[in-house]
Design an enzyme around this catalytic site. Structure first.
Site, PDB file in Angstrom:
ATOM      1  N   ARG A 165      -9.580  39.586-103.502  1.00 48.67           N
ATOM      2  CA  ARG A 165     -10.134  39.972-102.195  1.00 48.67           C
ATOM      3  C   ARG A 165      -8.949  40.092-101.240  1.00 48.67           C
ATOM      4  O   ARG A 165      -8.150  39.167-101.140  1.00 48.67           O
ATOM      5  CB  ARG A 165     -11.095  38.892-101.697  1.00 48.67           C
ATOM      6  CG  ARG A 165     -11.567  39.138-100.261  1.00 48.67           C
ATOM      7  CD  ARG A 165     -12.095  37.859 -99.596  1.00 48.67           C
ATOM      8  NE  ARG A 165     -13.322  37.359-100.169  1.00 48.67           N
ATOM      9  CZ  ARG A 165     -13.686  36.069-100.092  1.00 48.67           C
ATOM     10  NH1 ARG A 165     -12.913  35.165 -99.512  1.00 48.67           N
ATOM     11  NH2 ARG A 165     -14.814  35.680-100.633  1.00 48.67           N
ATOM     12  N   ASP A 220     -11.090  30.972-101.972  1.00 48.71           N
ATOM     13  CA  ASP A 220     -10.611  31.456-100.672  1.00 48.71           C
ATOM     14  C   ASP A 220      -9.140  31.099-100.505  1.00 48.71           C
ATOM     15  O   ASP A 220      -8.647  30.148-101.123  1.00 48.71           O
ATOM     16  CB  ASP A 220     -11.392  30.777 -99.526  1.00 48.71           C
ATOM     17  CG  ASP A 220     -12.807  31.323 -99.377  1.00 48.71           C
ATOM     18  OD1 ASP A 220     -13.136  32.357 -99.985  1.00 48.71           O
ATOM     19  OD2 ASP A 220     -13.585  30.690 -98.626  1.00 48.71           O
TER      20      ASP A 220
HETATM   21  C1  LIG Z   1     -15.658  38.409 -96.688  1.00 51.14           C
HETATM   22  C2  LIG Z   1     -14.468  37.835 -95.994  1.00 51.14           C
HETATM   23  C3  LIG Z   1     -13.805  36.778 -96.570  1.00 51.14           C
HETATM   24  C4  LIG Z   1     -12.666  36.240 -95.958  1.00 51.14           C
HETATM   25  N1  LIG Z   1     -11.937  35.272 -96.586  1.00 51.14           N
HETATM   26  C5  LIG Z   1     -10.769  34.855 -96.041  1.00 51.14           C
HETATM   27  C6  LIG Z   1      -9.915  33.956 -96.735  1.00 51.14           C
HETATM   28  O1  LIG Z   1     -10.160  33.527 -97.861  1.00 51.14           O
HETATM   29  N2  LIG Z   1      -8.757  33.569 -96.114  1.00 51.14           N
HETATM   30  C7  LIG Z   1      -8.396  34.042 -94.868  1.00 51.14           C
HETATM   31  O2  LIG Z   1      -7.328  33.693 -94.355  1.00 51.14           O
HETATM   32  N3  LIG Z   1      -9.209  34.876 -94.201  1.00 51.14           N
HETATM   33  C8  LIG Z   1     -10.375  35.296 -94.752  1.00 51.14           C
HETATM   34  N4  LIG Z   1     -11.166  36.179 -94.047  1.00 51.14           N
HETATM   35  C9  LIG Z   1     -10.901  36.455 -92.606  1.00 51.14           C
HETATM   36  C10 LIG Z   1      -9.886  37.559 -92.409  1.00 51.14           C
HETATM   37  O3  LIG Z   1      -8.612  37.118 -92.795  1.00 51.14           O
HETATM   38  C11 LIG Z   1      -9.845  37.999 -90.935  1.00 51.14           C
HETATM   39  O4  LIG Z   1      -9.459  36.914 -90.145  1.00 51.14           O
HETATM   40  C12 LIG Z   1     -11.159  38.540 -90.404  1.00 51.14           C
HETATM   41  O5  LIG Z   1     -11.802  39.316 -91.372  1.00 51.14           O
HETATM   42  C13 LIG Z   1     -10.923  39.425 -89.156  1.00 51.14           C
HETATM   43  O6  LIG Z   1     -10.117  40.503 -89.483  1.00 51.14           O
HETATM   44  P1  LIG Z   1     -10.624  42.022 -89.632  1.00 51.14           P
HETATM   45  O7  LIG Z   1     -10.073  42.554 -90.903  1.00 51.14           O
HETATM   46  O8  LIG Z   1     -12.087  42.095 -89.503  1.00 51.14           O
HETATM   47  O9  LIG Z   1      -9.870  42.827 -88.494  1.00 51.14           O
HETATM   48  P2  LIG Z   1      -9.648  42.567 -86.950  1.00 51.14           P
HETATM   49  O10 LIG Z   1      -8.572  43.519 -86.550  1.00 51.14           O
HETATM   50  O11 LIG Z   1      -9.489  41.128 -86.628  1.00 51.14           O
HETATM   51  O12 LIG Z   1     -11.026  43.046 -86.324  1.00 51.14           O
HETATM   52  C14 LIG Z   1     -11.486  44.384 -86.411  1.00 51.14           C
HETATM   53  C15 LIG Z   1     -12.833  44.472 -85.725  1.00 51.14           C
HETATM   54  O13 LIG Z   1     -13.775  43.690 -86.437  1.00 51.14           O
HETATM   55  C16 LIG Z   1     -14.649  43.011 -85.555  1.00 51.14           C
HETATM   56  N5  LIG Z   1     -14.420  41.551 -85.682  1.00 51.14           N
HETATM   57  C17 LIG Z   1     -13.443  40.947 -86.395  1.00 51.14           C
HETATM   58  N6  LIG Z   1     -13.558  39.606 -86.317  1.00 51.14           N
HETATM   59  C18 LIG Z   1     -14.608  39.375 -85.532  1.00 51.14           C
HETATM   60  C19 LIG Z   1     -15.239  38.199 -85.071  1.00 51.14           C
HETATM   61  N7  LIG Z   1     -14.798  36.986 -85.393  1.00 51.14           N
HETATM   62  N8  LIG Z   1     -16.324  38.322 -84.272  1.00 51.14           N
HETATM   63  C20 LIG Z   1     -16.804  39.542 -83.941  1.00 51.14           C
HETATM   64  N9  LIG Z   1     -16.255  40.696 -84.341  1.00 51.14           N
HETATM   65  C21 LIG Z   1     -15.180  40.614 -85.132  1.00 51.14           C
HETATM   66  C22 LIG Z   1     -14.315  43.507 -84.189  1.00 51.14           C
HETATM   67  O14 LIG Z   1     -15.118  44.625 -83.939  1.00 51.14           O
HETATM   68  C23 LIG Z   1     -12.865  43.886 -84.325  1.00 51.14           C
HETATM   69  O15 LIG Z   1     -12.476  44.846 -83.376  1.00 51.14           O
HETATM   70  C24 LIG Z   1     -12.259  36.749 -94.683  1.00 51.14           C
HETATM   71  C25 LIG Z   1     -12.938  37.831 -94.117  1.00 51.14           C
HETATM   72  C26 LIG Z   1     -14.019  38.386 -94.755  1.00 51.14           C
HETATM   73  C27 LIG Z   1     -14.677  39.570 -94.136  1.00 51.14           C
END
Ligand SMILES: Cc1cc2nc3c(=O)[nH]c(=O)nc-3n(C[C@H](O)[C@H](O)[C@H](O)COP(=O)(O)OP(=O)(O)OC[C@H]3O[C@@H](n4cnc5c(N)ncnc54)[C@H](O)[C@@H]3O)c2cc1C
Length: 311
Positions: free
Chosen positions: A187, A136
């Site tokens: 990723r 990660d």
């Molecule tokens: C499999 C996976 C691994 C990850 N690994 C890392 C990593 O190694 N390092 C790192 O910095 N980040 C990691 N992340 C987190 C990532 O950086 C984002 O913070 C997170 O995915 C929210 O961003 P989004 O792309 O979903 O878009 P956003 O614009 O934040 O959200 C889009 C939509 O998704 C839904 N959503 C998003 N977050 C939430 C929530 N918490 N609760 C409910 N609904 C939500 C809502 O409907 C929102 O409108 C990971 C995410 C995933 C999915």
């Protein structure tokens, strides 16, 4: 702007010992406790149960034993052993062999060489059992060192490992080119941490535009990239790029977090896409949980409802 303020607020709360103590006591206490929305449980048995349910639904999973920023070599060793034991449990349970981990959990903030040794211990056992290990990405003080350690492992012929790039960092486009040239598995995420202006985009539109640009680059020139997002606009852009360029669904996967947009996970799967769910578990769930709240302040509503209805 609002998102950045909310990340900062929850980051501050995450530093509060009182909040941490209260949350740790009540967060996973019962089946309907608020922490369970995002955390599969405290034990590996609970995580395996969640993973089985995910696989029964036709999705893949990666297990993440929560923990970060350990403060001694002994704690880093304990975390490493715990991961080795998780590997054994996954093998015994005969579920998909895929784990995610953080380098600060393995001692990165204390001693880099120890961290590398610990990672190697895990990668060796993982390779023997044909696991894939995802490193990660943590906050920006660790970006370069994480990529350096990843590359060191790659040069030592470890191929059962990949890492993560964050579109909130302008540098990630260049990093993606480098990873593609190595044929390394990436990723792509937007980035979960509150980052300073000098290293990261503060404007969500820029983070989103960079996400699409990097995702497209990974799809066209990378090796089985993981598109990790719940954002339907990002997903639509990726799908359209793949369709336009004849990139078939077996050449990449979508990834989403446990408990978030289960409807979308299932919908993508039913349309023939590979979908992997990131399943976090363990006692050290509080910082992870607070990052999820910071991403979507509306989540505080369900936490409050769960607390009020719990006896
Ligand atoms: C499999 C996976 C691994 C990850 N690994 C890392 C990593 O190694 N390092 C790192 O910095 N980040 C990691 N992340 C987190 C990532 O950086 C984002 O913070 C997170 O995915 C929210 O961003 P989004 O792309 O979903 O878009 P956003 O614009 O934040 O959200 C889009 C939509 O998704 C839904 N959503 C998003 N977050 C939430 C929530 N918490 N609760 C409910 N609904 C939500 C809502 O409907 C929102 O409108 C990971 C995410 C995933 C999915």
């Amino acid at each position: 702007m609002i998102q950045s303020a909310s990340k900062a607020f929850f980051h501050t709360l995450a530093g509060s010992e009182l909040v941490k103590r209260l949350a740790s006591r009540y967060g996973l206490r019962q089946g309907n406790s608020f922490g369970r929305r995002f955390i599969a449980g405290e034990t590996v048995a609970e995580a395996i149960e969640a993973a089985r349910a995910i696989e029964r639904a036709g999705l893949a999973q990666t297990l993440d034993l929560l923990g970060e920023s350990v403060s001694s070599i002994a704690e880093a060793d304990t975390a490493t052993r715990a991961y080795l034991s998780v590997i054994d449990s996954i093998v015994a349970a005969n579920i998909g062999r895929n784990i995610s981990l953080k380098l600060t959990q393995l001692g990165l903030t204390i001693d880099r060489a120890t961290c590398v040794d610990n990672l190697r211990r895990i990668l060796d056992v993982a390779a023997r059992h044909e696991f894939f290990v995802r490193i990660d990405m943590e906050n920006s003080p660790y970006t370069q060192v994480t990529l350096d350690i990843f590359e060191t492992m790659w040069q030592q012929d470890y191929r059962n490992v990949g890492t993560v790039l964050q579109s909130c960092l302008p540098r990630s486009l260049q990093d993606a080119r480098r990873m593609n040239a190595m044929s390394a598995r990436v990723r792509i995420v937007k980035g979960a941490y509150k980052e300073p202006r000098k290293v990261a985009y503060q404007d969500k539109a820029q983070v989103d535009a960079a996400f699409v640009e990097i995702a497209e680059l990974l799809l066209s020139e990378g090796t089985y990239p993981a598109i990790a997002t719940h954002d339907p606009r990002m997903i639509a852009a990726v799908r359209s790029h793949a369709a336009r360029h004849g990139i078939t669904p077996d050449r990449f996967e979508f990834q989403m977090l446990y408990g978030i947009r289960r409807d979308l996970q299932m919908q993508l799967r039913s349309e023939g896409f590979n979908v992997r769910v990131y399943v976090p578990f363990g006692r050290e769930w509080f910082p992870y949980f607070m990052r999820r709240l910071g991403e979507r302040p509306a989540n505080i509503g369900f936490v409050m409802r769960a607390i009020l209805t719990e006896r």
